[in-house]
Motif scaffolding. Structure first.
Motif, short mmCIF file in Angstrom:
data_model
loop_
_atom_site.label_atom_id
_atom_site.label_comp_id
_atom_site.label_asym_id
_atom_site.label_seq_id
_atom_site.Cartn_x
_atom_site.Cartn_y
_atom_site.Cartn_z
N ALA A 173 0.83 -1.21 0.00
CA ALA A 173 0.00 0.00 0.00
C ALA A 173 0.87 1.26 0.00
CB ALA A 173 -0.92 -0.01 1.22
N ALA A 174 1.92 1.25 0.82
CA ALA A 174 2.80 2.42 0.87
C ALA A 174 3.51 2.62 -0.46
CB ALA A 174 3.82 2.24 2.00
N TYR A 175 3.95 1.53 -1.09
CA TYR A 175 4.63 1.65 -2.38
C TYR A 175 3.68 2.17 -3.45
CZ TYR A 175 7.05 0.39 -6.67
OH TYR A 175 7.65 0.43 -7.91
N LEU A 197 5.29 4.86 6.27
CA LEU A 197 6.19 4.23 5.31
C LEU A 197 6.08 4.89 3.94
CD1 LEU A 197 8.24 1.97 4.95
CD2 LEU A 197 6.36 0.45 4.31
N LYS A 198 4.89 5.34 3.58
CA LYS A 198 4.72 6.01 2.28
C LYS A 198 5.55 7.28 2.21
CE LYS A 198 2.46 9.29 -0.24
NZ LYS A 198 2.53 10.76 -0.08
N THR A 199 5.49 8.09 3.26
CA THR A 199 6.25 9.34 3.24
C THR A 199 7.75 9.07 3.34
OG1 THR A 199 5.83 9.51 5.62
CG2 THR A 199 4.42 10.77 4.16
N GLY A 218 12.41 2.84 7.79
CA GLY A 218 10.96 2.96 7.89
C GLY A 218 10.31 1.63 8.21
N LEU A 219 10.80 0.54 7.62
CA LEU A 219 10.24 -0.78 7.90
C LEU A 219 10.45 -1.18 9.35
CD1 LEU A 219 11.35 -2.69 4.67
CD2 LEU A 219 9.03 -2.04 5.30
N ALA A 220 11.62 -0.87 9.91
CA ALA A 220 11.88 -1.19 11.31
C ALA A 220 10.94 -0.40 12.22
CB ALA A 220 13.33 -0.88 11.67
N THR A 221 10.67 0.85 11.86
CA THR A 221 9.74 1.65 12.64
C THR A 221 8.34 1.05 12.61
OG1 THR A 221 11.04 3.61 12.05
CG2 THR A 221 8.87 3.97 13.01
N SER A 228 12.48 10.51 11.45
CA SER A 228 13.06 11.76 10.98
C SER A 228 12.81 11.98 9.50
CB SER A 228 14.58 11.78 11.25
OG SER A 228 14.84 11.67 12.65
N PHE A 229 12.94 10.91 8.71
CA PHE A 229 12.83 11.07 7.25
C PHE A 229 11.51 10.58 6.71
CE2 PHE A 229 17.36 10.75 8.16
CZ PHE A 229 17.83 11.83 7.49
#
Length: 355
Positions: free
Chosen positions: A168-170, A237-239, A274-277, A349-350
């Motif tokens: 979905a994020a991709y 994850l999208k952002t 992002g995946l780890a988060t 952060s990113f």
């Protein structure tokens, strides 16, 4: 990607183990510098004051945890305050509460092998068992059962969440399709009011689960947790993926790489922070949620938060056992966060702060 993450964990462990040596070296350098005049005494004094203030603030923040730890060491389950005054150290410390919590725990050894696109990932865990005489406690706690229940809820929550969030994020980050902006607005809406809807619709949720015979299913509970975790984590994850240059994908397309290979070998490795988060947040959703788990699960399938609450009696509470249970319950969360800290900070952060 897994090798990179494991390598990062190993670096963190080595860095933590080397902290005492680095501290001693810094102290030695400062002492020598003071003697030779290369280091300013005023600068050293300022750093000492800053360090003392930081330690004071950390001590104040960690004091509640220290209080709970003291209560867990109290044989009678008392707290810092007693009839004889306030004590910062227990008079007769005892680890009986921890023995009661962990007594009878048996974790068999097992090996799990996963095959993905021709690559085998094997995970082997050694067996663990405890030899505690539970008769002296009139029976040990059901912590091992609650731990297993929490594990079998949290892991499917992570798997289901990641299976939905990644594609979905991709798609939201890299693809243009009809009503894309409306879908993004809906994701933002559910990140803000999803929890409120969950509380307001608790009775309807229970009725729905009972109607379909899912009121005592840990897998159904994990699916509900994944559904609540998807909106925020997808947006996060999208952002994060928005910050990955499209030139990497264009170069892979020029080489003839299919879409699934681009996602697997380029997007996912570059999105590991992002995946780890997302992984940590979704794990915490399944590990710590209390209200819905208590509502839907029977006693034999209680998770750790519900099992902890069950120790609270109508007229009295065994505070030593309650505190030991709570600290043991919180330990995996602390370990997961410590090992994933570098990725979580980078992902926040990113990732989710833009957009």
């Amino acid at each position: 990607m897994s090798d990179g993450i494991l390598g990062g964990f190993a670096d963190d462990v080595r860095h933590a183990l080397g902290a005492p040596a680095r501290t001693l070296e810094s102290v030695r350098y400062t002492v020598v510098g003071l003697r030779t005049g290369e280091v300013s005494p005023r600068l050293v004094a300022a750093k000492l004051l800053a360090t003392a203030f930081a330690l004071l603030m950390v001590g104040a923040l960690l004091f509640p945890i220290y209080w709970i730890f003291l209560a867990s060491l109290s044989g009678s389950g008392g707290s810092l305050y007693s009839s004889s005054g306030i004590h910062l150290l227990p008079k007769k410390p005892s680890f009986d509460a921890y023995l009661w919590v962990l007594g009878g725990m048996e974790i068999p050894s097992y090996t799990v092998a996963i095959h993905l696109f021709g690559t085998e990932i094997a995970l082997h865990t050694p067996g663990v068992s405890t030899t505690v005489n539970c008769a002296r406690f009139d029976g040990c706690s059901e912590f091992p059962l609650f731990l297993w229940n929490s594990f079998t809820v949290a892991v499917p929550t992570v798997i289901l969440t990641m299976a939905i969030v990644i594609p979905a994020a991709y798609a939201l980050s890299r693809r243009k399709f009809l009503f894309r902006s409306k879908v993004l607005y809906l994701y933002v809406l559910f990140t803000q009011i999803g929890g409120g809807l969950g509380v307001a619709a608790l009775i309807a949720l229970y009725a729905t689960f009972v109607q379909f015979g899912l009121d005592n299913s840990k897998l159904a509970l994990a699916a509900y947790y994944a559904a609540t975790a998807v909106p925020f984590n997808t947006w996060l994850l999208k952002t994060y993926m928005d910050n990955i240059p499209t030139s990497y994908e264009e170069a892979a397309m020029m080489d003839g790489a299919p879409s699934w290979r681009i996602v697997w070998e380029i997007i996912i490795p570059l999105s590991k922070a992002g995946l780890a988060t997302v992984l940590v947040f979704s794990f915490l959703t399944g590990w710590t949620e209390f209200i819905v788990a208590q509502l839907l699960l029977s006693t034999s399938k209680y998770t750790l938060p519900v099992g902890l609450y069950s120790l609270v009696g109508q007229y009295s509470t065994p505070w030593a056992r309650f505190s030991a249970f709570a600290l043991t319950f919180a330990t995996p969360i602390v370990l997961v966060y410590l090992f994933a800290q570098r990725y979580i900070e980078s992902g926040l952060s990113f990732g989710g702060m833009e957009g």
